[in-house]
Design a protein around this motif. Structure first.
Motif, PDB file in Angstrom:
ATOM      1  N   MET A 183      33.440  -2.504  83.073  1.00 33.11           N
ATOM      2  CA  MET A 183      32.650  -1.443  83.708  1.00 33.11           C
ATOM      3  C   MET A 183      31.705  -0.791  82.712  1.00 33.11           C
ATOM      4  SD  MET A 183      35.151   0.488  86.446  1.00 33.11           S
ATOM      5  CE  MET A 183      36.554   0.711  85.353  1.00 33.11           C
ATOM      6  N   ALA A 184      32.220  -0.482  81.513  1.00 34.74           N
ATOM      7  CA  ALA A 184      31.380   0.165  80.505  1.00 34.74           C
ATOM      8  C   ALA A 184      30.195  -0.717  80.129  1.00 34.74           C
ATOM      9  CB  ALA A 184      32.217   0.497  79.273  1.00 34.74           C
ATOM     10  N   GLN A 185      30.451  -2.029  80.003  1.00 36.61           N
ATOM     11  CA  GLN A 185      29.371  -2.956  79.674  1.00 36.61           C
ATOM     12  C   GLN A 185      28.287  -2.926  80.756  1.00 36.61           C
ATOM     13  OE1 GLN A 185      30.340  -7.064  80.030  1.00 36.61           O
ATOM     14  NE2 GLN A 185      28.738  -7.765  78.619  1.00 36.61           N
ATOM     15  N   SER A 186      28.726  -2.898  81.999  1.00 37.64           N
ATOM     16  CA  SER A 186      27.773  -2.869  83.109  1.00 37.64           C
ATOM     17  C   SER A 186      27.002  -1.554  83.148  1.00 37.64           C
ATOM     18  CB  SER A 186      28.506  -3.092  84.438  1.00 37.64           C
ATOM     19  OG  SER A 186      27.603  -3.044  85.524  1.00 37.64           O
ATOM     20  N   TYR A 187      27.718  -0.438  82.928  1.00 44.28           N
ATOM     21  CA  TYR A 187      27.032   0.864  82.910  1.00 44.28           C
ATOM     22  C   TYR A 187      25.902   0.863  81.880  1.00 44.28           C
ATOM     23  CZ  TYR A 187      31.019   2.923  85.491  1.00 44.28           C
ATOM     24  OH  TYR A 187      31.981   3.230  86.412  1.00 44.28           O
ATOM     25  N   LEU A 188      26.207   0.349  80.694  1.00 44.70           N
ATOM     26  CA  LEU A 188      25.202   0.338  79.633  1.00 44.70           C
ATOM     27  C   LEU A 188      24.028  -0.565  80.001  1.00 44.70           C
ATOM     28  CD1 LEU A 188      27.639   0.245  76.589  1.00 44.70           C
ATOM     29  CD2 LEU A 188      26.070   2.105  77.146  1.00 44.70           C
ATOM     30  N   ARG A 189      24.315  -1.709  80.603  1.00 46.81           N
ATOM     31  CA  ARG A 189      23.253  -2.622  81.006  1.00 46.81           C
ATOM     32  C   ARG A 189      22.346  -1.981  82.055  1.00 46.81           C
ATOM     33  NH1 ARG A 189      22.340  -8.176  81.065  1.00 46.81           N
ATOM     34  NH2 ARG A 189      21.119  -8.928  82.842  1.00 46.81           N
ATOM     35  N   GLU A 190      22.961  -1.181  82.961  1.00 44.81           N
ATOM     36  CA  GLU A 190      22.199  -0.555  84.039  1.00 44.81           C
ATOM     37  C   GLU A 190      21.596   0.788  83.641  1.00 44.81           C
ATOM     38  OE1 GLU A 190      21.616  -2.074  86.929  1.00 44.81           O
ATOM     39  OE2 GLU A 190      22.732  -3.798  86.134  1.00 44.81           O
ATOM     40  N   GLY A 191      21.835   1.210  82.395  1.00 39.58           N
ATOM     41  CA  GLY A 191      21.304   2.493  81.942  1.00 39.58           C
ATOM     42  C   GLY A 191      22.018   3.689  82.544  1.00 39.58           C
ATOM     43  N   MET A 192      23.239   3.489  82.995  1.00 36.60           N
ATOM     44  CA  MET A 192      24.006   4.579  83.612  1.00 36.60           C
ATOM     45  C   MET A 192      24.825   5.299  82.544  1.00 36.60           C
ATOM     46  SD  MET A 192      25.224   2.692  87.136  1.00 36.60           S
ATOM     47  CE  MET A 192      26.085   4.151  87.743  1.00 36.60           C
ATOM     48  N   THR A 193      24.170   6.169  81.817  1.00 34.88           N
ATOM     49  CA  THR A 193      24.807   6.892  80.717  1.00 34.88           C
ATOM     50  C   THR A 193      24.779   8.396  80.951  1.00 34.88           C
ATOM     51  OG1 THR A 193      22.718   6.895  79.499  1.00 34.88           O
ATOM     52  CG2 THR A 193      24.268   5.086  79.042  1.00 34.88           C
ATOM     53  N   GLY A 194      24.553   8.793  82.196  1.00 32.59           N
ATOM     54  CA  GLY A 194      24.555  10.223  82.510  1.00 32.59           C
ATOM     55  C   GLY A 194      25.936  10.827  82.330  1.00 32.59           C
ATOM     56  N   SER A 195      25.978  12.148  82.390  1.00 32.43           N
ATOM     57  CA  SER A 195      27.243  12.871  82.204  1.00 32.43           C
ATOM     58  C   SER A 195      28.182  12.639  83.384  1.00 32.43           C
ATOM     59  CB  SER A 195      26.967  14.364  82.051  1.00 32.43           C
ATOM     60  OG  SER A 195      28.175  15.084  81.894  1.00 32.43           O
ATOM     61  N   ALA A 196      29.431  12.270  83.073  1.00 32.96           N
ATOM     62  CA  ALA A 196      30.447  12.026  84.097  1.00 32.96           C
ATOM     63  C   ALA A 196      31.676  12.869  83.800  1.00 32.96           C
ATOM     64  CB  ALA A 196      30.838  10.545  84.129  1.00 32.96           C
ATOM     65  N   THR A 197      32.301  13.364  84.854  1.00 34.70           N
ATOM     66  CA  THR A 197      33.558  14.097  84.702  1.00 34.70           C
ATOM     67  C   THR A 197      34.667  13.342  85.416  1.00 34.70           C
ATOM     68  OG1 THR A 197      32.501  16.260  84.515  1.00 34.70           O
ATOM     69  CG2 THR A 197      34.808  16.237  85.184  1.00 34.70           C
ATOM     70  N   PHE A 198      35.733  13.067  84.680  1.00 34.26           N
ATOM     71  CA  PHE A 198      36.935  12.467  85.240  1.00 34.26           C
ATOM     72  C   PHE A 198      38.054  13.504  85.204  1.00 34.26           C
ATOM     73  CE2 PHE A 198      34.521   8.715  84.335  1.00 34.26           C
ATOM     74  CZ  PHE A 198      35.001   7.712  85.179  1.00 34.26           C
ATOM     75  N   SER A 199      38.831  13.544  86.251  1.00 32.13           N
ATOM     76  CA  SER A 199      39.948  14.485  86.357  1.00 32.13           C
ATOM     77  C   SER A 199      41.257  13.717  86.383  1.00 32.13           C
ATOM     78  CB  SER A 199      39.790  15.321  87.637  1.00 32.13           C
ATOM     79  OG  SER A 199      40.806  16.285  87.742  1.00 32.13           O
ATOM     80  N   LEU A 200      42.217  14.127  85.558  1.00 32.91           N
ATOM     81  CA  LEU A 200      43.534  13.496  85.514  1.00 32.91           C
ATOM     82  C   LEU A 200      44.545  14.422  86.177  1.00 32.91           C
ATOM     83  CD1 LEU A 200      45.090  11.610  82.505  1.00 32.91           C
ATOM     84  CD2 LEU A 200      46.476  13.093  83.944  1.00 32.91           C
ATOM     85  N   PHE A 201      45.264  13.908  87.156  1.00 39.00           N
ATOM     86  CA  PHE A 201      46.215  14.723  87.903  1.00 39.00           C
ATOM     87  C   PHE A 201      47.344  13.836  88.413  1.00 39.00           C
ATOM     88  CE2 PHE A 201      43.032  13.007  90.677  1.00 39.00           C
ATOM     89  CZ  PHE A 201      43.721  12.593  91.804  1.00 39.00           C
ATOM     90  N   VAL A 202      48.391  14.463  88.918  1.00 41.03           N
ATOM     91  CA  VAL A 202      49.518  13.758  89.526  1.00 41.03           C
ATOM     92  C   VAL A 202      49.470  14.020  91.025  1.00 41.03           C
ATOM     93  CG1 VAL A 202      52.036  13.551  89.638  1.00 41.03           C
ATOM     94  CG2 VAL A 202      50.908  13.958  87.434  1.00 41.03           C
ATOM     95  N   ARG A 203      49.397  12.953  91.806  1.00 41.80           N
ATOM     96  CA  ARG A 203      49.254  13.122  93.259  1.00 41.80           C
ATOM     97  C   ARG A 203      50.468  13.818  93.865  1.00 41.80           C
ATOM     98  NH1 ARG A 203      47.283   7.731  92.665  1.00 41.80           N
ATOM     99  NH2 ARG A 203      45.066   7.513  93.167  1.00 41.80           N
ATOM    100  N   ASP A 204      51.642  13.293  93.592  1.00 43.14           N
ATOM    101  CA  ASP A 204      52.892  13.845  94.131  1.00 43.14           C
ATOM    102  C   ASP A 204      53.950  13.839  93.045  1.00 43.14           C
ATOM    103  OD1 ASP A 204      52.307  14.221  97.072  1.00 43.14           O
ATOM    104  OD2 ASP A 204      51.846  12.084  96.882  1.00 43.14           O
ATOM    105  N   LEU A 205      54.826  14.832  93.062  1.00 38.84           N
ATOM    106  CA  LEU A 205      55.915  14.881  92.096  1.00 38.84           C
ATOM    107  C   LEU A 205      56.970  13.838  92.453  1.00 38.84           C
ATOM    108  CD1 LEU A 205      56.506  18.708  91.552  1.00 38.84           C
ATOM    109  CD2 LEU A 205      54.824  17.189  90.502  1.00 38.84           C
ATOM    110  N   PRO A 206      57.668  13.312  91.458  1.00 42.70           N
ATOM    111  CA  PRO A 206      58.760  12.378  91.743  1.00 42.70           C
ATOM    112  C   PRO A 206      59.871  13.090  92.521  1.00 42.70           C
ATOM    113  CG  PRO A 206      58.146  12.325  89.415  1.00 42.70           C
ATOM    114  CD  PRO A 206      57.475  13.512  90.015  1.00 42.70           C
ATOM    115  N   PRO A 207      60.762  12.327  93.156  1.00 42.34           N
ATOM    116  CA  PRO A 207      61.918  12.950  93.815  1.00 42.34           C
ATOM    117  C   PRO A 207      62.717  13.788  92.827  1.00 42.34           C
ATOM    118  CG  PRO A 207      61.730  10.639  94.415  1.00 42.34           C
ATOM    119  CD  PRO A 207      60.739  10.863  93.320  1.00 42.34           C
ATOM    120  N   ASP A 208      63.316  14.853  93.317  1.00 39.41           N
ATOM    121  CA  ASP A 208      64.135  15.739  92.493  1.00 39.41           C
ATOM    122  C   ASP A 208      63.356  16.373  91.349  1.00 39.41           C
ATOM    123  OD1 ASP A 208      66.688  15.754  93.784  1.00 39.41           O
ATOM    124  OD2 ASP A 208      67.014  13.721  93.073  1.00 39.41           O
ATOM    125  N   ARG A 209      62.094  16.664  91.591  1.00 46.44           N
ATOM    126  CA  ARG A 209      61.297  17.410  90.618  1.00 46.44           C
ATOM    127  C   ARG A 209      60.641  18.584  91.330  1.00 46.44           C
ATOM    128  NH1 ARG A 209      63.727  14.266  88.085  1.00 46.44           N
ATOM    129  NH2 ARG A 209      63.071  12.999  86.303  1.00 46.44           N
TER     130      ARG A 209
END
Length: 448
Positions: free
Chosen positions: A14-40
């Motif tokens: 993906m990174a190789q393709s982004y660079l080839r296409e000139g897609m180097t704009g600012s991106a925000t990725f969010s890391l989260f947990v969708r659901d807690l495991p059982p007994d948590r």
């Protein structure tokens, strides 16, 4: 090659393709947990420190490009645009030790799109694994209800690095020590340990083993008493402790059988010998559920040594975590897949006394009673916050834990609080969904 190659192949493609296409704009990725495991009922955020170390030194060098080219069956020249790429972005994150809930971002990375994409795998690996283990350790501390808990996990963890992490994470949430010598030294933790059954078996008699051990270790000692007959072993240990005057600070360890019943018998033998200050340590396949049962039975146990089930997070060995693009080049984006819909836009989480956590957009006014969880920890690829010390993380954990509802702290069948989206976030999600659906409809009509 460097840690830059510790990634999934599709990050590179993906990174190789982004660079080839000139897609180097600012991106925000969010890391989260969708659901807690059982007994948590909650999670304890952990793993941020190695992530920041990784990002601070991130650089794709010539050897890395050669590795990428080799595994892709391409010429190194084809991947030349990746050469010299460094992480120059911003990181906002929940500090280690804080309690988080399902759906809440643990971390958001904003950087040029190829950079933010390439670091995904490593970031997810560290935060997911360490948050899972820290949360398991925290539940052991809760279950112990004021009794000491120590880490015996190294021999069964999935690798030496994971064993070191387990020792550190246990200390973060209140463990009293670790058997892991390297971790004890590097993290300044109390080192704890006794002896193995093989030590007892190597001597002609159990008493000979105890006396020899005491000669080598004249300070407080802990005798393993269940190699043969446990109650007889306790009586032998008591006799040696009295003969040598080693009662205060010493202990006996039970590692098998009905630990609750044996602890009662051991306490009776020790007290009858005048060794009221000699403690009882138990080990052997313990986790928070077993500890909770023993504490509730009022077994006279002073220290719980937890190992395998904690180090590998046996009942919930992974988190349903995700690292998703939420904004690119000023445009909020979201995923609409069934059961995996994501929330668009950069975010902040506000903790509110007596109210549910609020997941809001990063630039909307905070609620009057809200405290933000995500802090700026890196700008332009460099740390802007001090390295988290264990006592700092431990204090965050203690403070957050005290504010959790009792139902979330329950060991069995906990009730996990749910965070609420703000009106602005809900409105943005509806707008983005509408835009995507209109685009899809337009493309469908065009195809017809």
């Amino acid at each position: 090659m460097s840690d830059a190659t510790s990634t999934d192949l599709y990050e590179v493609t993906m990174a190789q393709s982004y660079l080839r296409e000139g897609m180097t704009g600012s991106a925000t990725f969010s890391l989260f947990v969708r659901d807690l495991p059982p007994d948590r009922g909650f999670l304890v955020c952990a793993g941020l420190e190695p992530v920041l170390d990784f990002l601070s030194s991130y650089r794709v060098d010539a050897d890395d490009v050669d590795v990428f080219a080799t595994v892709m069956g391409r010429r190194p020249e084809d991947l030349a645009p990746l050469l010299g790429l460094e992480f120059s972005g911003e990181v906002r994150a929940v500090p280690e030790g804080r309690i988080v809930l399902a759906g809440e971002p643990l971390l958001e990375i904003t950087a040029p799109l190829p950079q933010a994409q390439l670091v995904e795998t490593y970031v997810l690996n560290q935060l997911s694994h360490q948050t899972a283990v820290a949360s398991k350790c925290a539940r052991c501390v809760l279950a112990a209800d004021g009794h000491s808990v120590v880490d015996f996990s190294l021999r069964r963890t999935h690798g030496i690095e994971a064993g070191h992490q387990a020792a550190r994470l246990g200390a973060m949430v209140g463990f009293a020590g670790t058997s892991n010598v390297a971790a004890a030294y590097s993290e300044s933790l109390p080192a704890v340990g006794t002896m193995a059954h093989s030590y007892i078996e190597a001597f002609g008699a159990e008493e000979d083993a105890f006396r020899a051990f005491a000669r080598s270790h004249p300070g407080p000692v802990t005798f393993l008493v269940d190699t043969y007959d446990t109650v007889a072993g306790v009586a032998t240990a008591a006799r040696v402790l009295r003969d040598l005057g080693l009662g205060p600070g010493c202990a006996v360890r039970l590692d098998s059988g009905d630990l609750g019943a044996l602890a009662v018998q051991a306490r009776t033998v020790l007290d009858a010998a005048g060794l009221q200050e000699t403690q009882i340590v138990v080990s052997g396949g313990l986790d928070e559920f077993a500890v909770d049962g023993l504490v509730r039975s009022k077994a006279p146990i002073d220290t719980y040594a937890v190992g395998t089930r904690i180090g590998v997070c046996a009942d919930a060995p992974y988190l349903d975590s995700a690292y998703k693009l939420v904004e690119y080049d000023g445009r909020a984006v979201m995923k609409l897949s069934s059961a995996k819909v994501t929330a668009p836009g950069r975010k902040q989480v506000f903790r509110r006394p007596e109210h549910a956590d609020l997941i809001a957009l990063v630039d909307e006014p905070p609620p009057s009673d809200g405290t933000p969880l995500l802090e700026s920890v890196m700008r332009e690829g460099r740390r802007v916050s001090e390295r988290t010390k264990l006592d700092m993380a431990r204090q965050r954990f203690v403070t957050d834990l005290a504010a959790l509802p009792a139902g979330a702290r329950a060991i069995r069948a906990p009730t996990a609080p749910r965070a609420e989206p703000s009106e602005c976030l809900t409105s943005l999600a509806a707008d983005v969904r509408r835009r995507i659906e209109q685009n899809l409809l337009g493309h469908t009509r065009g195809a017809l």
